[in-house]
Design a protein around this motif. Structure first.
Motif, PDB file in Angstrom:
ATOM      1  N   ASP A   1     -45.057  42.566  -2.324  1.00 53.02           N
ATOM      2  CA  ASP A   1     -43.551  42.795  -2.603  1.00 53.02           C
ATOM      3  C   ASP A   1     -43.333  44.167  -2.082  1.00 53.02           C
ATOM      4  OD1 ASP A   1     -43.279  40.545  -3.464  1.00 53.02           O
ATOM      5  OD2 ASP A   1     -43.323  40.971  -5.755  1.00 53.02           O
ATOM      6  N   THR A   2     -44.354  45.165  -2.276  1.00 51.64           N
ATOM      7  CA  THR A   2     -44.025  46.621  -1.613  1.00 51.64           C
ATOM      8  C   THR A   2     -43.609  46.586  -0.251  1.00 51.64           C
ATOM      9  OG1 THR A   2     -45.647  47.434  -3.365  1.00 51.64           O
ATOM     10  CG2 THR A   2     -44.911  49.014  -1.380  1.00 51.64           C
TER      11      THR A   2
ATOM     12  N   MET B   1     -42.600  43.805   1.698  1.00 46.26           N
ATOM     13  CA  MET B   1     -41.408  43.018   2.117  1.00 46.26           C
ATOM     14  C   MET B   1     -40.051  43.478   2.040  1.00 46.26           C
ATOM     15  SD  MET B   1     -43.148  39.046   1.773  1.00 46.26           S
ATOM     16  CE  MET B   1     -41.736  38.311   2.330  1.00 46.26           C
ATOM     17  N   ASP B   2     -39.187  43.708   2.593  1.00 49.60           N
ATOM     18  CA  ASP B   2     -37.974  44.154   2.411  1.00 49.60           C
ATOM     19  C   ASP B   2     -37.199  43.280   1.303  1.00 49.60           C
ATOM     20  OD1 ASP B   2     -38.080  46.163   4.179  1.00 49.60           O
ATOM     21  OD2 ASP B   2     -37.492  45.005   5.896  1.00 49.60           O
ATOM     22  N   ARG B   3     -37.242  41.997   1.264  1.00 43.70           N
ATOM     23  CA  ARG B   3     -36.713  41.066   0.412  1.00 43.70           C
ATOM     24  C   ARG B   3     -37.201  41.356  -1.013  1.00 43.70           C
ATOM     25  NH1 ARG B   3     -39.509  36.106  -0.448  1.00 43.70           N
ATOM     26  NH2 ARG B   3     -37.638  34.934  -1.166  1.00 43.70           N
TER      27      ARG B   3
ATOM     28  N   LYS C   1     -38.580  44.484  -2.141  1.00 46.43           N
ATOM     29  CA  LYS C   1     -38.673  45.888  -2.511  1.00 46.43           C
ATOM     30  C   LYS C   1     -38.105  46.448  -3.680  1.00 46.43           C
ATOM     31  CE  LYS C   1     -40.215  47.620   1.860  1.00 46.43           C
ATOM     32  NZ  LYS C   1     -40.053  48.642   2.938  1.00 46.43           N
ATOM     33  N   SER C   2     -36.881  45.645  -3.879  1.00 46.18           N
ATOM     34  CA  SER C   2     -36.129  46.191  -5.436  1.00 46.18           C
ATOM     35  C   SER C   2     -36.699  45.590  -6.629  1.00 46.18           C
ATOM     36  CB  SER C   2     -34.595  45.725  -4.954  1.00 46.18           C
ATOM     37  OG  SER C   2     -34.542  44.219  -5.015  1.00 46.18           O
TER      38      SER C   2
ATOM     39  N   LYS D   1     -37.780  35.106   7.174  1.00 50.09           N
ATOM     40  CA  LYS D   1     -38.338  36.275   7.054  1.00 50.09           C
ATOM     41  C   LYS D   1     -39.796  36.327   7.778  1.00 50.09           C
ATOM     42  CE  LYS D   1     -35.123  37.013   3.990  1.00 50.09           C
ATOM     43  NZ  LYS D   1     -34.001  38.225   4.421  1.00 50.09           N
TER      44      LYS D   1
ATOM     45  N   GLU E   1     -41.377  39.876   7.884  1.00 49.05           N
ATOM     46  CA  GLU E   1     -41.837  40.484   6.656  1.00 49.05           C
ATOM     47  C   GLU E   1     -42.976  39.800   6.328  1.00 49.05           C
ATOM     48  OE1 GLU E   1     -38.816  40.805   3.618  1.00 49.05           O
ATOM     49  OE2 GLU E   1     -37.233  40.785   5.103  1.00 49.05           O
TER      50      GLU E   1
END
Length: 313
Positions: free
Chosen positions: A94-95, A97-99, A101-102, A212, A215
């Motif tokens: 998750d760190t 991948m842009d989708r 990162k939040s 994606k 990513e």
């Protein structure tokens, strides 16, 4: 120069705004942690399974409302536990991948230890609540949880392109959980509904993987388009959607209207998938496939509920 006058009212308002900001941020973090849209998407088939079991057994929904609450809350907690565990385990992916990162596991807004505790607590509490319905419902929920957490998240996601097929089992059990809370899910209706979800999840997930692609490649996740390319992924999407075509005809017990709606939807879905074989802009086509697939399952299950409402017949 004009001086700014600081009053107690200004301080209170600033504090109130700050508190509201923190509260809003916490809500956003929890929605992300629990993958709220995914939870809703999984709760609908559970409800549909329960509702259809009521319909076919000619039972009273009102008389079984306590069982319904145990079923919907328990199954949602089990699914939430599995999804949160996935967030905890996949923090490294998750760190990248842009989708993702939040997510609070990446930002550090919620500690990983707390996330793991939430995952375990939600899973155990969900299974405990379901145990007050039937053991069969508990079994299906556990199969879904175990498949998603162990077989998908831990074992196959980073190793094999078949991770999509394996992960699809966890979604497919949802109508079985709802139905089994009332009676045995050996009936043709919940079985076909489970099969629809299983087959649907492949083209749906492949559409996401195409959108994606960069990513998933950067995160080294073994998705089909990343490992074997776009063309084979498109062909497999056509095959899986084609397999959906005969399934509504096993559900004539839901009425002709449902069969017609589901069949037309399948034909439109298949036509769009076939068009992708000749599309020059794969990304734009994948966006369309994703939008259709997102709504596909909701239409199928809402239609199954609506056509069995007392006022419809």
């Amino acid at each position: 120069m004009r001086r700014q006058i600081v009053t107690s009212s200004n301080i209170k308002n600033a504090g109130y705004a700050s508190d509201k900001g923190k509260e809003s941020s916490l809500v956003a973090d929890l929605k992300s942690l629990f993958k709220f849209p995914v939870l809703i998407a999984n709760a609908v088939p559970v409800f549909a399974g329960f509702w259809l079991a009521i319909y076919f057994t000619e039972a009273s929904f009102a008389s079984n409302f306590d069982t319904f609450l145990l079923t919907i809350i328990g199954s949602t907690l089990v699914m939430a536990g599995a999804l949160v565990f996935n967030n905890w385990y996949d923090v490294d992916i998750d760190t990248v991948m842009d989708r993702t990162k939040s997510r609070p596991t990446v930002t550090g807004n919620i500690s990983l230890q707390t996330v793991l505790g939430i995952a375990v607590a939600a899973s155990v509490l969900g299974l405990l609540l379901l145990s007050f319905t039937t053991l069969e419902a508990v079994l299906y929920a556990f199969i879904g949880w175990f498949t998603y957490v162990v077989f998908y998240t831990i074992w196959s996601k980073r190793r094999y392109t078949l991770n999509t097929v394996i992960g699809s089992v966890s979604g497919a059990v949802t109508p079985l959980i709802g139905w089994a809370a009332m009676e045995s899910a050996s009936h043709i209706v919940p079985i076909i509904l489970a099969l629809i979800i299983f087959l649907w999840q492949m083209p749906h997930t492949f559409a996401i993987a195409i959108r994606k692609y960069d990513e998933y490649k950067a995160a080294n996740v073994k998705m089909l388009p990343v490992i074997h390319g776009m063309e084979i992924t498109k062909r497999q999407m056509v095959v899986y959607i084609a397999c959906l075509l005969p399934l509504p005809f096993y559900l004539f017990s839901l009425g002709t209207v449902f069969v017609v709606i589901a069949t037309l939807l399948n034909i439109a879905y298949l036509a769009l998938a076939i068009s992708g074989l000749f599309s020059a802009d794969t990304r734009k086509w994948a966006d369309k496939m994703f939008m259709v697939s997102v709504n596909y399952l909701m239409v199928i299950f809402v239609a199954a509920i609506v056509v069995t409402l007392p006022w419809f017949s």
